[in-house]
Design an enzyme around this catalytic site. Structure first.
Site, mmCIF file in Angstrom:
data_model
loop_
_atom_site.group_PDB
_atom_site.id
_atom_site.type_symbol
_atom_site.label_atom_id
_atom_site.label_comp_id
_atom_site.label_asym_id
_atom_site.label_seq_id
_atom_site.Cartn_x
_atom_site.Cartn_y
_atom_site.Cartn_z
ATOM 1 N N HIS A 25 52.445 29.313 35.761
ATOM 2 C CA HIS A 25 53.059 28.995 37.175
ATOM 3 C C HIS A 25 53.126 31.339 37.159
ATOM 4 C CE1 HIS A 25 55.571 28.461 40.617
ATOM 5 N NE2 HIS A 25 56.174 29.267 40.648
ATOM 6 N N CYS A 99 49.648 28.450 42.917
ATOM 7 C CA CYS A 99 50.737 29.010 43.115
ATOM 8 C C CYS A 99 50.013 30.535 42.673
ATOM 9 C CB CYS A 99 51.695 28.396 41.700
ATOM 10 S SG CYS A 99 50.885 28.582 40.413
#
Length: 156
Positions: A25, A99
């Site tokens: 992430h 993301c």
């Protein structure tokens, strides 16, 4: 300065990282604020703001300095509010709009520089081989942990 903050999604990264792979992430830190993008079920922005290096549900790995921006704090916020319209929570996709795609877009627009290739390498590999992922693999940790942080028109 603009930083790309990178988090481990899975403990398997302890092994994959050394081979230039991993399940990451990422979020962008600028002017003391960190912005990320995550999934939820609504046709509203999935862009959220958290304290730098403390995104809930993930283990912080490292920061990469991406360069600097000439935008003021207010200009960055306005830019991200506009960009958030393109990143709705219900359009999050593990392979084509995750993301890391968001942070690549933000970093490119703020600094003119691309993010490191290894950050989103697995998604690129997935798109090249036309892998079909089951619906239940949509990174529920992102949806669950960021639902309360979702963007609602203005950042906190």
């Amino acid at each position: 300065a603009v930083y790309l903050n990178i988090y481990d999604i899975s403990p398997i990264n302890n092994y994959l990282y050394w081979f230039g792979l991993g399940i990451f992430h990422s979020a962008v830190e600028v002017h003391g604020m960190e912005f990320g993008y995550g999934a939820h079920e609504y046709a509203t922005s999935g862009v959220f703001q958290v304290e730098p290096k403390s995104c809930p549900g993930f283990i912080f790995r490292r920061s990469v300095c991406m360069g600097t921006t000439n935008m003021s704090r207010a200009e960055v916020r306005a830019f991200l509010e506009d960009l958030a319209e393109d990143y709705h929570g219900d359009t999050y996709h593990l392979i084509v709009k995750n993301c890391n795609h968001f942070t690549a877009d933000v970093c490119k627009r703020l600094t003119g520089k691309p993010t490191p290739g290894w950050v989103n390498r697995l998604a690129r590999l997935g798109s090249v081989c036309n892998c079909v992922l089951p619906e239940n693999i949509k990174v529920s940790a992102v949806r669950d942990e960021t639902a309360h942080l979702e963007f609602s028109g203005k950042f906190a």
